[in-house]
Motif scaffolding. Sequence first.
Motif, PDB file in Angstrom:
ATOM      1  N   LEU A  28       0.820  -1.211   0.000  1.00 38.78           N
ATOM      2  CA  LEU A  28       0.000   0.000   0.000  1.00 38.78           C
ATOM      3  C   LEU A  28       0.854   1.261   0.000  1.00 38.78           C
ATOM      4  O   LEU A  28       1.831   1.359   0.747  1.00 38.78           O
ATOM      5  N   PRO A  29       0.486   2.242  -0.801  1.00 40.00           N
ATOM      6  CA  PRO A  29       1.228   3.508  -0.787  1.00 40.00           C
ATOM      7  C   PRO A  29       1.030   4.267   0.525  1.00 40.00           C
ATOM      8  O   PRO A  29       1.873   5.081   0.905  1.00 40.00           O
ATOM      9  N   GLN A  30      -0.056   3.980   1.230  1.00 43.25           N
ATOM     10  CA  GLN A  30      -0.324   4.654   2.499  1.00 43.25           C
ATOM     11  C   GLN A  30       0.706   4.304   3.567  1.00 43.25           C
ATOM     12  O   GLN A  30       0.917   5.073   4.505  1.00 43.25           O
ATOM     13  N   VAL A  31       1.371   3.150   3.440  1.00 42.79           N
ATOM     14  CA  VAL A  31       2.339   2.714   4.451  1.00 42.79           C
ATOM     15  C   VAL A  31       3.499   3.712   4.538  1.00 42.79           C
ATOM     16  O   VAL A  31       3.921   4.087   5.629  1.00 42.79           O
ATOM     17  N   ALA A  32       4.009   4.146   3.406  1.00 41.21           N
ATOM     18  CA  ALA A  32       5.114   5.116   3.406  1.00 41.21           C
ATOM     19  C   ALA A  32       4.664   6.445   4.001  1.00 41.21           C
ATOM     20  O   ALA A  32       5.407   7.074   4.762  1.00 41.21           O
ATOM     21  N   ILE A  34       4.545   9.375  11.224  1.00 38.07           N
ATOM     22  CA  ILE A  34       4.986   8.991  12.573  1.00 38.07           C
ATOM     23  C   ILE A  34       6.373   9.552  12.852  1.00 38.07           C
ATOM     24  O   ILE A  34       6.637  10.052  13.953  1.00 38.07           O
ATOM     25  N   ASN A  35       7.263   9.494  11.858  1.00 39.18           N
ATOM     26  CA  ASN A  35       8.608  10.055  12.047  1.00 39.18           C
ATOM     27  C   ASN A  35       8.551  11.560  12.299  1.00 39.18           C
ATOM     28  O   ASN A  35       9.293  12.077  13.135  1.00 39.18           O
ATOM     29  N   SER A  36       7.680  12.258  11.597  1.00 36.91           N
ATOM     30  CA  SER A  36       7.577  13.704  11.823  1.00 36.91           C
ATOM     31  C   SER A  36       6.906  13.998  13.160  1.00 36.91           C
ATOM     32  O   SER A  36       7.219  15.003  13.804  1.00 36.91           O
ATOM     33  N   GLU A  37       6.019  13.126  13.588  1.00 37.41           N
ATOM     34  CA  GLU A  37       5.341  13.293  14.875  1.00 37.41           C
ATOM     35  C   GLU A  37       6.333  13.201  16.043  1.00 37.41           C
ATOM     36  O   GLU A  37       6.201  13.909  17.033  1.00 37.41           O
ATOM     37  N   ARG A  95       1.920   3.866  18.017  1.00 33.53           N
ATOM     38  CA  ARG A  95       1.328   4.654  16.932  1.00 33.53           C
ATOM     39  C   ARG A  95       1.340   3.881  15.610  1.00 33.53           C
ATOM     40  O   ARG A  95       0.377   3.930  14.855  1.00 33.53           O
ATOM     41  N   THR A  96       2.414   3.147  15.368  1.00 36.11           N
ATOM     42  CA  THR A  96       2.489   2.328  14.160  1.00 36.11           C
ATOM     43  C   THR A  96       1.395   1.262  14.180  1.00 36.11           C
ATOM     44  O   THR A  96       0.740   1.022  13.159  1.00 36.11           O
ATOM     45  N   ALA A  97       1.190   0.635  15.333  1.00 33.70           N
ATOM     46  CA  ALA A  97       0.140  -0.385  15.450  1.00 33.70           C
ATOM     47  C   ALA A  97      -1.244   0.228  15.239  1.00 33.70           C
ATOM     48  O   ALA A  97      -2.102  -0.385  14.584  1.00 33.70           O
TER      49      ALA A  97
END
Length: 171
Positions: A41-45, A51-54, A116-118
């Motif tokens: 899925l493109p949404q994963v990236a 999350i990294n920016s958060e 957050r990833t989960a």
Amino acid sequence: MKSLNKALSIAAILGLSLMSVVASAAQKIAVVDVQLVLQSLPQVAAIEQKINSEFEAQIQEVTAMREEGNFLMEKLQREAATMSEEQKQELQQQIQALGQQMQQKGQPLQQNMQRRTAEERNKLLGLIKQAIDGIAAADGYDMVINAQSVPFAKDQFDISQKVLDQVSKAN
């Protein structure tokens, strides 16, 4: 009379078994590789970037501590021969304190990022489930099985690409 009852019983059993074979043959079954869909899925990236920016400030803080710790360890290795025992101990204490600080900040950061990833992954799995339900209803599938539960399935039964296309369009 007993032989007639026996013959009727056998005929009934054969009839029921034939009906169950016909009923199972009429079922339409599909297979979907949920993990492959999720990874593609493109949404994963986008989620990973979100999350990294958060947590960017905390990540930078832990990274800076790690770099400082590496610098101090290299300094200790380089200059150990010319340092007094007191200077060595002081530098070792600094490295140790920095390691403890890094662990105190890094561990909760890692846990928060995993949480957050989960959460985001579960949202995507919900979208995948909705897509599977929609495709199954539209194409008349009686059953959709996860491809990892099936040792073999012909490509004609695999609806993974349809699910991927539909979920990719969702966001």
